[in-house]
Write a protein that holds these residues in place. Structure first.
Motif, PDB file in Angstrom:
ATOM      1  N   LEU A   1      44.910  26.565  27.852  1.00 42.68           N
ATOM      2  CA  LEU A   1      46.114  25.534  27.678  1.00 42.68           C
ATOM      3  C   LEU A   1      47.291  26.063  28.583  1.00 42.68           C
ATOM      4  CD1 LEU A   1      46.435  26.787  23.769  1.00 42.68           C
ATOM      5  CD2 LEU A   1      45.962  24.459  24.559  1.00 42.68           C
ATOM      6  N   SER A   2      47.274  27.231  29.136  1.00 44.37           N
ATOM      7  CA  SER A   2      48.552  27.396  29.994  1.00 44.37           C
ATOM      8  C   SER A   2      48.190  26.835  31.659  1.00 44.37           C
ATOM      9  CB  SER A   2      48.560  29.026  30.518  1.00 44.37           C
ATOM     10  OG  SER A   2      48.928  29.617  29.214  1.00 44.37           O
ATOM     11  N   TYR A   3      46.874  26.947  31.972  1.00 44.77           N
ATOM     12  CA  TYR A   3      46.680  26.217  33.290  1.00 44.77           C
ATOM     13  C   TYR A   3      46.775  24.532  32.975  1.00 44.77           C
ATOM     14  CZ  TYR A   3      43.712  25.315  37.390  1.00 44.77           C
ATOM     15  OH  TYR A   3      43.212  24.797  38.758  1.00 44.77           O
ATOM     16  N   ASP A   4      46.380  24.166  32.051  1.00 46.50           N
ATOM     17  CA  ASP A   4      46.607  22.671  31.687  1.00 46.50           C
ATOM     18  C   ASP A   4      48.131  22.441  31.855  1.00 46.50           C
ATOM     19  OD1 ASP A   4      45.521  20.208  31.141  1.00 46.50           O
ATOM     20  OD2 ASP A   4      46.538  20.485  29.098  1.00 46.50           O
ATOM     21  N   TYR A   5      48.579  23.264  31.348  1.00 46.86           N
ATOM     22  CA  TYR A   5      50.184  23.066  31.265  1.00 46.86           C
ATOM     23  C   TYR A   5      50.876  22.960  32.572  1.00 46.86           C
ATOM     24  CZ  TYR A   5      55.003  22.944  29.759  1.00 46.86           C
ATOM     25  OH  TYR A   5      56.327  22.732  29.629  1.00 46.86           O
ATOM     26  N   VAL A   6      50.556  24.278  33.277  1.00 49.61           N
ATOM     27  CA  VAL A   6      51.166  24.266  34.746  1.00 49.61           C
ATOM     28  C   VAL A   6      50.619  23.577  35.730  1.00 49.61           C
ATOM     29  CG1 VAL A   6      51.566  26.260  36.390  1.00 49.61           C
ATOM     30  CG2 VAL A   6      51.765  26.797  34.004  1.00 49.61           C
ATOM     31  N   GLY A   7      49.162  23.503  35.819  1.00 50.05           N
ATOM     32  CA  GLY A   7      48.426  22.610  36.893  1.00 50.05           C
ATOM     33  C   GLY A   7      48.143  23.243  38.066  1.00 50.05           C
ATOM     34  N   ASP A   8      48.547  24.478  38.103  1.00 52.48           N
ATOM     35  CA  ASP A   8      48.228  25.325  39.679  1.00 52.48           C
ATOM     36  C   ASP A   8      47.750  26.517  39.279  1.00 52.48           C
ATOM     37  OD1 ASP A   8      49.555  25.357  42.979  1.00 52.48           O
ATOM     38  OD2 ASP A   8      49.387  27.260  41.585  1.00 52.48           O
ATOM     39  N   LEU A   9      46.567  26.933  39.838  1.00 46.98           N
ATOM     40  CA  LEU A   9      45.779  28.210  39.460  1.00 46.98           C
ATOM     41  C   LEU A   9      46.742  29.564  39.841  1.00 46.98           C
ATOM     42  CD1 LEU A   9      43.399  29.579  38.388  1.00 46.98           C
ATOM     43  CD2 LEU A   9      42.527  29.724  40.650  1.00 46.98           C
ATOM     44  N   SER A  10      47.089  29.437  41.031  1.00 50.16           N
ATOM     45  CA  SER A  10      47.987  30.654  41.733  1.00 50.16           C
ATOM     46  C   SER A  10      49.300  30.957  40.662  1.00 50.16           C
ATOM     47  CB  SER A  10      48.254  30.508  42.959  1.00 50.16           C
ATOM     48  OG  SER A  10      47.090  30.525  43.686  1.00 50.16           O
ATOM     49  N   GLU A  11      49.898  29.782  40.433  1.00 50.21           N
ATOM     50  CA  GLU A  11      51.043  29.793  39.627  1.00 50.21           C
ATOM     51  C   GLU A  11      50.903  30.264  38.206  1.00 50.21           C
ATOM     52  OE1 GLU A  11      53.636  26.564  40.095  1.00 50.21           O
ATOM     53  OE2 GLU A  11      54.988  27.194  38.411  1.00 50.21           O
ATOM     54  N   THR A  12      49.809  29.607  37.514  1.00 49.66           N
ATOM     55  CA  THR A  12      49.306  30.156  36.241  1.00 49.66           C
ATOM     56  C   THR A  12      49.136  31.503  36.086  1.00 49.66           C
ATOM     57  OG1 THR A  12      48.263  27.654  35.709  1.00 49.66           O
ATOM     58  CG2 THR A  12      47.989  29.300  34.210  1.00 49.66           C
ATOM     59  N   VAL A  13      48.305  32.082  37.135  1.00 47.67           N
ATOM     60  CA  VAL A  13      47.932  33.247  37.067  1.00 47.67           C
ATOM     61  C   VAL A  13      49.181  34.419  37.293  1.00 47.67           C
ATOM     62  CG1 VAL A  13      46.620  35.220  38.269  1.00 47.67           C
ATOM     63  CG2 VAL A  13      45.537  32.916  37.710  1.00 47.67           C
ATOM     64  N   ALA A  14      49.947  34.035  38.150  1.00 41.86           N
ATOM     65  CA  ALA A  14      51.017  34.854  38.556  1.00 41.86           C
ATOM     66  C   ALA A  14      51.911  34.987  37.512  1.00 41.86           C
ATOM     67  CB  ALA A  14      51.792  34.197  39.592  1.00 41.86           C
TER      68      ALA A  14
ATOM     69  N   LEU B   1      48.696  43.112  41.957  1.00 36.69           N
ATOM     70  CA  LEU B   1      49.320  42.194  41.102  1.00 36.69           C
ATOM     71  C   LEU B   1      49.918  42.877  39.775  1.00 36.69           C
ATOM     72  CD1 LEU B   1      46.416  39.564  40.818  1.00 36.69           C
ATOM     73  CD2 LEU B   1      48.655  39.369  42.066  1.00 36.69           C
ATOM     74  N   ASP B   2      49.376  44.030  39.428  1.00 37.15           N
ATOM     75  CA  ASP B   2      50.103  44.781  38.369  1.00 37.15           C
ATOM     76  C   ASP B   2      51.396  45.199  38.702  1.00 37.15           C
ATOM     77  OD1 ASP B   2      48.007  44.818  36.658  1.00 37.15           O
ATOM     78  OD2 ASP B   2      47.180  46.709  37.285  1.00 37.15           O
ATOM     79  N   ARG B   3      51.543  45.509  40.136  1.00 39.85           N
ATOM     80  CA  ARG B   3      52.750  46.039  40.720  1.00 39.85           C
ATOM     81  C   ARG B   3      53.851  45.076  40.939  1.00 39.85           C
ATOM     82  NH1 ARG B   3      50.189  49.823  44.598  1.00 39.85           N
ATOM     83  NH2 ARG B   3      52.218  50.533  45.219  1.00 39.85           N
ATOM     84  N   LEU B   4      53.501  43.804  40.906  1.00 40.35           N
ATOM     85  CA  LEU B   4      54.683  42.881  41.446  1.00 40.35           C
ATOM     86  C   LEU B   4      55.059  42.021  40.454  1.00 40.35           C
ATOM     87  CD1 LEU B   4      52.405  41.551  44.333  1.00 40.35           C
ATOM     88  CD2 LEU B   4      54.723  42.612  44.571  1.00 40.35           C
ATOM     89  N   ASP B   5      56.250  41.601  40.311  1.00 43.02           N
ATOM     90  CA  ASP B   5      56.881  40.577  39.353  1.00 43.02           C
ATOM     91  C   ASP B   5      56.037  39.142  39.399  1.00 43.02           C
ATOM     92  OD1 ASP B   5      58.183  39.209  41.623  1.00 43.02           O
ATOM     93  OD2 ASP B   5      60.198  40.141  40.992  1.00 43.02           O
ATOM     94  N   GLU B   6      56.614  38.268  38.709  1.00 41.84           N
ATOM     95  CA  GLU B   6      55.964  37.063  38.392  1.00 41.84           C
ATOM     96  C   GLU B   6      55.946  36.252  40.017  1.00 41.84           C
ATOM     97  OE1 GLU B   6      57.914  38.097  35.918  1.00 41.84           O
ATOM     98  OE2 GLU B   6      56.927  37.551  34.305  1.00 41.84           O
ATOM     99  N   THR B   7      57.446  36.284  40.563  1.00 41.89           N
ATOM    100  CA  THR B   7      57.510  35.730  41.969  1.00 41.89           C
ATOM    101  C   THR B   7      56.490  36.289  42.929  1.00 41.89           C
ATOM    102  OG1 THR B   7      59.656  34.949  41.277  1.00 41.89           O
ATOM    103  CG2 THR B   7      59.242  34.756  43.504  1.00 41.89           C
ATOM    104  N   GLY B   8      56.566  37.635  42.909  1.00 43.39           N
ATOM    105  CA  GLY B   8      55.721  38.512  43.979  1.00 43.39           C
ATOM    106  C   GLY B   8      54.235  38.230  44.027  1.00 43.39           C
ATOM    107  N   ARG B   9      53.807  37.880  42.478  1.00 44.11           N
ATOM    108  CA  ARG B   9      52.360  37.510  42.426  1.00 44.11           C
ATOM    109  C   ARG B   9      52.087  36.329  42.869  1.00 44.11           C
ATOM    110  NH1 ARG B   9      53.072  40.454  37.178  1.00 44.11           N
ATOM    111  NH2 ARG B   9      53.693  38.722  36.122  1.00 44.11           N
ATOM    112  N   TRP B  10      53.083  35.290  42.315  1.00 45.39           N
ATOM    113  CA  TRP B  10      52.947  33.894  42.919  1.00 45.39           C
ATOM    114  C   TRP B  10      52.704  33.862  44.540  1.00 45.39           C
ATOM    115  CZ3 TRP B  10      56.748  31.526  46.096  1.00 45.39           C
ATOM    116  CH2 TRP B  10      56.591  30.237  46.453  1.00 45.39           C
ATOM    117  N   ALA B  11      53.588  34.766  45.317  1.00 50.01           N
ATOM    118  CA  ALA B  11      53.858  34.578  46.670  1.00 50.01           C
ATOM    119  C   ALA B  11      52.426  35.092  47.448  1.00 50.01           C
ATOM    120  CB  ALA B  11      55.086  35.309  47.231  1.00 50.01           C
ATOM    121  N   LEU B  12      52.036  36.310  46.647  1.00 44.54           N
ATOM    122  CA  LEU B  12      50.882  37.128  47.183  1.00 44.54           C
ATOM    123  C   LEU B  12      49.607  36.277  46.837  1.00 44.54           C
ATOM    124  CD1 LEU B  12      49.458  39.474  48.303  1.00 44.54           C
ATOM    125  CD2 LEU B  12      49.041  40.514  45.889  1.00 44.54           C
ATOM    126  N   LEU B  13      49.357  35.438  45.735  1.00 44.91           N
ATOM    127  CA  LEU B  13      48.304  34.568  45.592  1.00 44.91           C
ATOM    128  C   LEU B  13      48.095  33.576  46.582  1.00 44.91           C
ATOM    129  CD1 LEU B  13      47.858  34.784  41.656  1.00 44.91           C
ATOM    130  CD2 LEU B  13      46.471  35.897  43.318  1.00 44.91           C
TER     131      LEU B  13
END
Lengths: 351, 554
Positions: free
Chosen positions: B72-85, B125-137
């Motif tokens: 449901l989330s991936y479908d809504y966001v449309g971008d894998l890295s962003e959804t996972v982040a 990924l455990d140690r970053l915030d949402e934006t950090g995870r997005w940038a890393l991915l």
């Protein structure tokens, strides 16, 4: 008794056949209980309206004093009976005056939460969990991708941008009721002391918040400002005004938008936003779960938003849960705000 | 990493070049060494992470989230890295763990084995915030798009003090991350870094566009003219290093080392020196169009087949260094003589001379510019985009000094097209419909879009078009409006462009190069705008009807 006998959904909104009243009806009805002043929940033209004092005041500001046949103010925590159904209002933490409606009848207790958010907000009373059998929740941000960051940190982004670009006006798109005043209060809490300018569409509501004792500092009308005053200033306006002709008079503006939707990049891009501020007046994914569990309810009904995910989670958590598929809510938040038309656009010319 | 991620996040939304430079400079000012140096490396493309595939990221998130909620989330966001982040579950006690600095991440990725990747990535990924995870991915999947060029990042470094971007470019090839000596120099705390690169980049000399009014003040006898070729401007440098081995480098005009993309050229430079020239594709001695060159530039992997199919070549304009001797202070004519002698001494190499164009008056030069084919360019005339004027006595100066060099481009192609869609712009233009999609008439009587343009008009014209768009909207798609475009009603725009190519991505089968709005034709009914056949003919003909020399009398 089955809870549906106390409250069920109809095309007009939630209806109590025992009490013979609606909650947040989307069309004019005889008797309405209104959770808060956003236009998708509070409509004009009902026979009688029961709500908090603040919600009634806000409705009068938006629709005129004759917005309903009669009105009755009910303070938080005070119980009255309507045709034998007990009605109590509890703070929802969404905007000033927002309330959850708790109904009790023959031992069955249903809470209609309206729109709500836990957490701190200097512009309204904090959300209060209310024990019940059936909890009726919204699910505007009902997906695990929505976890709102600390609003103070988001405000910091705005203030940092003001420091880095002191020659540019910072236009902040925010819904005229609630979000606009919260953004102003957050900027004050972050140490911003300069006058803050507002679009004409939010003038009266902002003045009302201030009159209720909410500290907003010096607020001025943008249309009365000289362009030189607006360099490095915060200007709060309805989101649609940012792309409207109205926005042209500001020096090299940075366009910000304060909304939970800003979490999704594609959404922020769609709006042409340069500084997305993830500041929401709704519960996020974690808040929704906490709120549902805190009520101790055995059954969850979901009014609007991302109901599939929230219902899926509730079923996994062992609750009975179903979506109500209610139409008509979330519209004020969905795009631009219904108040935009209040101030006519400037003549079509370059300023 | 979280602060760098916040910068990347902000840059991704900031449309203005100056805004981006200030954001990057502000980050450099507040971030200590070596973290900011690794950030600079990431922005200039000097970092390569072991690329993680999307499949691995899917596996990691599948282990941690409910499949229905993920779908449901991936479908809504449309971008894998962003959804996972966004939906990556924050472990308990996250606040006790400091976010890993970029330097630690770089180190982790450069030392671990393939089998360790999933565990290392998950722990980061455990140690970053949402934006950090997005940038890393985004960094590790190679899909970070923040609109920052290496040049822009270097400009931000220069802006920390009083350096110019060209000074940074000069020392850049000899530097390596995390660039501590560069930051020290830029901030006035340290010496200019010594570059031990034997084949460094020298800032290129650029020309101003000449206007009609400029000619009156110029004496033709003071100038030499040569063709302006439609390729990419490069600097080829070869020199012997301390160990006696020859180093050859090919730089873009901004100083980016593009040698890896052209190994065939690097091998073919048979002398020590620095050449300024145009990189072209030559087949059987004939210069191919820019579109052909583009096909080679677009490929990531440089295969022997690609090299054979698209042989690269340098057409030399100038000689900056010869066998260690710096010629840049010498007059153009002297450098030119040295270049000619060098070319004569190395025949059959992968470079040749860009010939001078003889002329005695501006009228003669105008005639050559209008018809290069019969003025010496012969079969290569199609690849000529104008003439360059260079003062005979001009030294080779960095940057774009006004006076010594001028460029005189050929008149562009033009067509009359009909405005179909308009989109709101950004920044200053965010309240204006300033990006236009226009079309020409297809044989079936429908308009077919042939291009998009967002400049070429004046502020006053922009206001007029904006008013037209607002009053003639027939459909809305988010920020895009469709406007009236019938044969009777609509807005005709004269669109100028540099070239046409076949394209399978566009419905019209055509792609325009460098399109811009030349004029508004309020006077012209849309039905009289150009037809697709006209553009098809332009594709076929090297010298076409759209480009009569007299169309805009000089």
């Amino acid at each position: 008794m089955r809870p549906e006998e106390l409250l069920h959904s109809t095309p007009q909104g939630l209806y109590s056949p025992v009490g013979d009243f609606h909650v947040d009806p989307t069309r004019p009805v005889k008797r309405a209980i209104v959770t808060h002043g956003h236009s998708d929940h509070a409509r004009a033209g009902h026979g009688a309206v029961l709500a908090t004092r603040e919600t009634l005041d806000i409705m009068a500001i938006r629709y005129g004093d004759d917005f309903a046949g009669s009105t009755q103010a009910l303070p938080y925590g005070e119980r009255i009976e309507v045709n034998g159904v007990g009605v109590t209002l509890h703070p929802a933490g969404h905007i000033l005056g927002s309330a959850q409606v708790a109904l009790d009848y023959k031992g069955c207790r249903i809470v209609v939460s309206g729109d709500y958010k836990p957490g701190t907000d200097p512009t309204c009373a904090p959300f209060e969990p209310v024990a019940c059998d059936v909890f009726i929740s919204e699910a505007t941000f009902g997906l695990p991708v929505f976890r709102h960051p600390d609003p103070a940190e988001e405000t910091r982004k705005l203030l940092d941008s003001l420091a880095l670009f002191p020659e540019r006006a910072h236009l902040v798109g925010a819904y005229a009721l609630g979000k606009a005043q919260r953004v102003i209060a957050l900027a004050r809490a972050g140490g911003h002391e300069r006058p803050i300018y507002v679009h004409g569409a939010m003038e009266r509501l902002t003045a009302y918040y201030a009159a209720q004792g909410i500290a907003l500092g010096e607020v001025r009308l943008a249309r009365e400002a000289k362009p030189a005053d607006l360099a490095g200033a915060i200007i709060v306006c309805p989101p649609s005004a940012m792309t409207d002709l109205w926005a042209r008079k500001f020096p090299d503006p940075v366009t910000a938008f304060a909304s939970g939707w800003m979490r999704i990049r594609a959404r922020a891009r769609q709006h042409g936003v340069e500084l997305p501020l993830i500041i929401s007046d709704h519960a996020d994914w974690d808040d929704l779960q906490d709120a549902v569990l805190a009520t101790g309810c055995s059954e969850l009904w979901v009014t609007h938003g991302q109901e599939d995910a929230l219902v899926h989670w509730a079923l996994l958590a062992g609750l009975r849960a179903r979506p109500l598929h209610m139409v008509g809510y979330g519209e004020e938040e969905a795009e631009t705000g219904a108040d935009v038309a209040v101030e006519p656009s400037a003549p079509e010319r370059l300023v | 990493m979280n602060r760098f991620a916040a910068l990347l996040d902000r840059l991704a939304y900031e449309p203005r070049r100056n805004g981006k430079i200030r954001l990057i400079a502000d980050y450099f000012r507040h971030e200590p060494d070596p973290e900011r140096g690794w950030a600079l490396a990431a922005m200039t493309g000097a970092l390569t992470f072991r690329h993680a595939k999307a499949g691995l990221i899917r596996e990691l998130i599948a282990e941690r989230t409910d499949p229905v909620l993920f779908a449901l989330s991936y479908d809504y966001v449309g971008d894998l890295s962003e959804t996972v982040a966004l939906m990556w579950p924050a472990p308990h006690g996250r606040n006790d763990m400091a976010a890993p600095p970029l330097s630690v991440i770089v180190d982790a990725f450069s030392t671990m084995g393939r089998s360790e990747l999933p565990a290392v990535l998950a722990s980061l990924l455990d140690r970053l915030d949402e934006t950090g995870r997005w940038a890393l991915l985004k960094l590790i999947t190679g899909s970070l798009r923040i609109g920052v060029s290496a040049r822009l990042a270097k400009t931000a470094v220069a802006s920390l003090g009083t350096l110019t971007p060209d000074e940074v470019e000069l020392v850049w090839p000899g530097l390596a991350p995390p660039y501590e000596e560069l930051f020290a120099w830029a901030e006035g705390r340290g010496e200019r870094p010594q570059t031990d690169d034997p084949a460094p980049f020298r800032p290129v000399m650029l020309a101003h566009a000449i206007e009609d009014a400029d000619f009156a003040a110029l004496d033709p006898a003071d100038f030499r003219a040569e063709w302006k070729w439609d390729g990419i401007r490069v600097q080829a440098v070869r020199a012997a290093g301390a160990d006696g081995r020859h180093v050859t480098r090919l730089y873009s005009r901004t100083g980016e080392d593009i040698s890896p993309a052209f190994p065939d050229l690097a091998e073919a430079l048979g002398f020590d020196g620095a050449l300024d020239g145009e990189l072209l594709i030559l087949r059987e001695g004939r210069v191919q169009s820019f579109n052909v060159l583009q096909q080679r530039l677009n490929r990531k992997a440089v295969s022997p087949k690609l090299i054979a199919e698209f042989p690269a070549h340098i057409r030399a304009y100038d000689l900056l260094i010869e066998a260690g001797e710096d010629l840049r202070d010498l007059p153009f004519t002297t450098r030119r003589a040295r270049l000619e002698a060098l070319a004569a001494a190395h025949p059959g190499m992968r470079f040749d001379l860009s010939p001078l164009v003889p002329f005695a008056s501006w009228e003669e030069l105008a005639a050559a510019r209008a018809d290069p084919a019969s003025h010496g360019a012969g079969a290569d005339a199609e690849a000529v985009e104008g003439v360059m004027l260079k003062r005979a006595d001009s030294p080779y100066l960095p940057g774009r000094p006004k006076g010594p060099w001028w460029k005189w481009k050929r008149d562009p192609h033009t067509v009359d097209a009909v405005l179909m869609y308009a989109q709101r712009g950004h920044g200053k233009r965010s309240s204006f419909y300033s990006d236009y999609t226009f079309g020409v008439w297809a044989p079936d009587g429908e308009l077919v879009p042939v291009g998009k343009a967002y400049f070429g008009f004046t502020d006053a014209e922009l206001a007029e078009i904006d008013r037209f768009v607002r009053r003639n909207t027939v459909n809305r798609f988010g920020p895009v409006r469709e406007v009236t475009h019938t044969p009777e009603e609509g807005l005709v725009m004269e669109v100028a462009f540099e070239g046409l190519a076949r394209s399978t991505r566009h419905r019209s089968g055509l792609a325009m190069r460098f399109p811009r709005i030349a004029r508004l034709r309020w006077d012209k009914p849309p039905g009289e705008a150009d037809r697709l056949e006209t553009l098809e003919r332009m594709l076929g003909a090297p010298e076409d009807a759209s480009r009569p020399a007299a169309r805009r009398a000089r």
